[in-house]
Write an enzyme that holds these catalytic residues in place. Sequence first.
Site, PDB file in Angstrom:
ATOM      1  N   SER A   1      29.515  45.800  -3.063  1.00  0.00           N
ATOM      2  CA  SER A   1      28.576  46.913  -3.098  1.00  0.00           C
ATOM      3  C   SER A   1      28.432  47.442  -4.515  1.00  0.00           C
ATOM      4  O   SER A   1      29.386  47.458  -5.291  1.00  0.00           O
ATOM      5  CB  SER A   1      29.051  48.048  -2.181  1.00  0.00           C
ATOM      6  OG  SER A   1      28.224  49.184  -2.313  1.00  0.00           O
ATOM      7  N   SER A   2      27.216  47.875  -4.830  1.00  0.00           N
ATOM      8  CA  SER A   2      26.963  48.494  -6.128  1.00  0.00           C
ATOM      9  C   SER A   2      27.232  49.984  -6.101  1.00  0.00           C
ATOM     10  O   SER A   2      27.214  50.633  -7.147  1.00  0.00           O
ATOM     11  CB  SER A   2      25.505  48.240  -6.537  1.00  0.00           C
ATOM     12  OG  SER A   2      24.630  48.824  -5.585  1.00  0.00           O
TER      13      SER A   2
ATOM     14  N   SER B   1       0.866  -1.175   0.000  1.00  0.00           N
ATOM     15  CA  SER B   1       0.000   0.000   0.000  1.00  0.00           C
ATOM     16  C   SER B   1       0.906   1.228   0.000  1.00  0.00           C
ATOM     17  O   SER B   1       2.102   1.127   0.309  1.00  0.00           O
ATOM     18  CB  SER B   1      -0.919   0.025   1.225  1.00  0.00           C
ATOM     19  OG  SER B   1      -0.215   0.465   2.368  1.00  0.00           O
ATOM     20  N   THR B   2       0.317   2.371  -0.317  1.00  0.00           N
ATOM     21  CA  THR B   2       1.080   3.616  -0.217  1.00  0.00           C
ATOM     22  C   THR B   2       1.662   3.782   1.178  1.00  0.00           C
ATOM     23  O   THR B   2       2.773   4.279   1.349  1.00  0.00           O
ATOM     24  CB  THR B   2       0.172   4.807  -0.549  1.00  0.00           C
ATOM     25  OG1 THR B   2      -0.209   4.732  -1.930  1.00  0.00           O
ATOM     26  CG2 THR B   2       0.863   6.138  -0.292  1.00  0.00           C
ATOM     27  N   ASN B   3       0.915   3.314   2.180  1.00  0.00           N
ATOM     28  CA  ASN B   3       1.269   3.603   3.566  1.00  0.00           C
ATOM     29  C   ASN B   3       2.509   2.875   4.061  1.00  0.00           C
ATOM     30  O   ASN B   3       3.101   3.293   5.058  1.00  0.00           O
ATOM     31  CB  ASN B   3       0.087   3.281   4.480  1.00  0.00           C
ATOM     32  CG  ASN B   3      -1.147   4.070   4.130  1.00  0.00           C
ATOM     33  OD1 ASN B   3      -1.057   5.067   3.411  1.00  0.00           O
ATOM     34  ND2 ASN B   3      -2.287   3.631   4.604  1.00  0.00           N
TER      35      ASN B   3
ATOM     36  N   THR C   1      34.150  37.126  25.852  1.00  0.00           N
ATOM     37  CA  THR C   1      32.835  36.673  26.312  1.00  0.00           C
ATOM     38  C   THR C   1      31.919  37.881  26.344  1.00  0.00           C
ATOM     39  O   THR C   1      32.332  38.972  26.756  1.00  0.00           O
ATOM     40  CB  THR C   1      32.908  36.035  27.710  1.00  0.00           C
ATOM     41  OG1 THR C   1      33.417  36.987  28.648  1.00  0.00           O
ATOM     42  CG2 THR C   1      33.821  34.807  27.698  1.00  0.00           C
TER      43      THR C   1
END
Length: 472
Positions: free
Chosen positions: A325-326, A147-149, A194
């Site tokens: 960066s553009s 079965s699918t299951n 820390t």
Amino acid sequence: MDKTTKKEGMRQETDCLGSVFIDRRALYGINTVRARDNFAVSNVKLGDQHDYVTALVMVKQAAAITNHQLGVLSTDKRDAIVAACQEIANGAHRQWLIADVLEGSGGTSTNMNINEVIANRALQLLDYQPGDYHQLHPNDDVNCSQSTNDVIPTAMHIALLLRVPKLLIALNELAESLCQKRDEFSQVLRVGRTCLQSAQPMTLGQAFSGYASVVKRCASHIETAMTALNVVALGGTAIGTGFGAAESYRSRVVENLNDISGLTLRAADEHFDVMQNADDIARLSAEIRIAAEMLGKIATDLTLLGSDDAGGLGEIALPEQQAGSSIMPGKVNPVIPMLVQQIWFSIVGNDSVVSQAVSHGQLEINHFEPVMITRLFDSVDLLTNASQRFNDKCISGLMAHETRSLHNLLHSSALATALVPEMGYQKVADIVRDKHQPSRSFMDTLEQEGLMTKEQAEDCLQRSVARDNSIE
């Protein structure tokens, strides 16, 4: 287009809902056509999932061999089904596997798509036409005793057992590169921090020993979680009773499946459990999420340590991969660590979906395996690819800025801890707060107060970091 014209080059198939016309060349059938029309939502088709398809045809091949052994499938049908399965396993006919993997039928459409393609190819091998199901049927023959299951969860386990080892290789290779950096940076002194504040002296190598260790541990925990996937539902048929399968089918089919797959699968001791529950999938997904989180934490650390020395820490140099960066000329961003962080976010989302799907199974089965499959496959692939990119484009070429690291250390109050045994915590704290000025290094403060020479400080630093951090 009138009905007569529509029939040209088509075949007609009928189910309980009526008839449809299908291209005569197509190896799928009526169930797949309905699935195509109902579930076209994700643009990820069954045929795109190589490991999943391979797992499914392994199950079908094992079932055919077992059914023949038990006298419920003829030799001709077995041979044709096995041959069709082997062709699909080798990559053929996958253009006909068109069901959306994220289908809404608990896996039935996936199971029927593979059943129909195997059946129609087997018919061709027997010199019949696709759709001539009186000779060999997708349900009665290809899906016999199944079965699918029980097919879908079994195939999902096998697919993951085939797929996850690539992730383990990528993680362990990344861990090895981190070990190499641990050794390379073993003498690079730096400030241990820390809460983003100076804490104690350490080496950069010691930091990388921690990174290497956690990546290895994550790989180990994923590998451990995979062992549960060797238990499969096949033979349970629809709800765990085994009803509908031939006598002795359950044990024999798993033996045959092992012969085909090369895996060490075993039938579940309690089939009602494996049909109802998918906690093994949730556990694997969670371990993959944790690994993504740990890689994300490392990526975050490297982004901080690699922040430029004009406005940041500048203690390491990340490999430059592309302009950042553009509008800002010459700016280069930590694009690979940022990629890893975004993969981390994505996998956390995938794991949340898997967790929800696992917990929402109803009564005797879980209907939501399709979304588990899609999200978990995505997580495995994302983390595999991210680990490889992180290793190849960031870790392997990463360098230490030793001078900057030492500068940051000597200008910090990290040396203060070394004075506590002789002077006491409060007196040293007073020195840090009252005597030390940000405009000069803490080392200068110690010398001016007559507390420690540079030679003594150097000896103190070497002793504080001289311990073996090797990873077994």
